[in-house]
Write an enzyme that holds these catalytic residues in place. Sequence first.
Site, mmCIF file in Angstrom:
data_model
loop_
_atom_site.group_PDB
_atom_site.id
_atom_site.type_symbol
_atom_site.label_atom_id
_atom_site.label_comp_id
_atom_site.label_asym_id
_atom_site.label_seq_id
_atom_site.Cartn_x
_atom_site.Cartn_y
_atom_site.Cartn_z
ATOM 1 N N SER A 150 -33.627 38.324 19.897
ATOM 2 C CA SER A 150 -33.316 38.931 21.266
ATOM 3 C C SER A 150 -33.249 40.317 21.018
ATOM 4 O O SER A 150 -34.067 41.111 20.755
ATOM 5 C CB SER A 150 -32.010 38.342 21.665
ATOM 6 O OG SER A 150 -31.904 38.515 22.991
ATOM 7 N N ASP A 207 -37.283 28.722 26.441
ATOM 8 C CA ASP A 207 -36.173 29.857 26.790
ATOM 9 C C ASP A 207 -36.032 30.013 28.175
ATOM 10 O O ASP A 207 -36.903 30.516 28.955
ATOM 11 C CB ASP A 207 -37.223 31.235 25.964
ATOM 12 C CG ASP A 207 -35.961 32.344 25.844
ATOM 13 O OD1 ASP A 207 -34.946 32.419 26.540
ATOM 14 O OD2 ASP A 207 -36.287 33.335 24.988
ATOM 15 N N HIS A 209 -33.363 29.812 23.556
ATOM 16 C CA HIS A 209 -33.525 31.296 23.642
ATOM 17 C C HIS A 209 -33.072 31.421 21.915
ATOM 18 O O HIS A 209 -33.488 32.494 21.514
ATOM 19 C CB HIS A 209 -32.568 31.988 24.263
ATOM 20 C CG HIS A 209 -32.591 33.553 23.940
ATOM 21 N ND1 HIS A 209 -33.668 34.167 24.353
ATOM 22 C CD2 HIS A 209 -31.750 34.498 23.692
ATOM 23 C CE1 HIS A 209 -33.545 35.534 24.000
ATOM 24 N NE2 HIS A 209 -32.233 35.532 23.777
#
Length: 295
Positions: free
Chosen positions: A125, A248, A276
Amino acid sequence: MFPKFLPSGVEQLTESASIALAQNIQQIPLITPLNQQPIATAYVHQGIGGKPFLLVHGFDSSVLEYRRLLPLLAEHHETWAVDLLGFGFTDRVAGMNFNPNQIKTHLHCFWKKLINQPTVLVGASMGGAAAIDFALTYPEAVEKLVLIDSAGLTGGSPISKIMFPPLDYFATEFLKNRKIRQSISRTAYKNKQLATEDALFCGAMHLQMPDWNKALIAFTKSGGYQPFKANQLEDIQPQTLILWGDSDKILGTKDAHKFQRAIPNSTLTWIKDSGHVPHLEQPQVTAKEILDFSG
């Protein structure tokens, strides 16, 4: 026994992987050019031999994000995870600017002090954006790059628009709200049953650290990680593995293809039945992909 610098609420952890990783968190007084005093930097170090791995967590997170993945990698390689400047259980020293440039400098000092050889750099991320930034600036430190559902193609944060007193305080209080964090946790997983109380606490324990809100406000006001331009991504030298959860709901799935097209010598692999956070939702599959890629 848990390290004394962790918040007292650490006893609330229930998952064996969470407890084991928390018990292994260390701090080092890291000397950097950012401040006259050393920065007490939190990290985990496991495993011996093989190419070293360095794991970088996402936004408003900590090394606990890698509680399921790190032990699997450490069975085969020396593996490190570090709390970035301004995040996790790393001290937030007063008077510092918590921005991407300082985060990068702090991370390089950590790498230089404890690793000091080319690594397989793994970023998830926001940690993916941090890893890209690091690899572009210090290519000699990165042998291979792994991006897990990476940020870096869209920049800033919606809350940056309200990061001025007194709304900045209320914005961080909003992010601290249990129901808000629980909603974010559930959105991050495809399998909602994995958004457990333990997962919620792993994602929130660092909020009890001194000046968490001040550092988060400073980072957000800095603009955070802005979108990388095409010519920047073209300059990424290391071979790159792009791992992406096929479901995601945080970043979507379009950016996975964009990264693959923009980064030379890159491979895109989808992690099935994952949102995610495939390193939490499908740790065995994610570890195998990283280990096979690392060679």
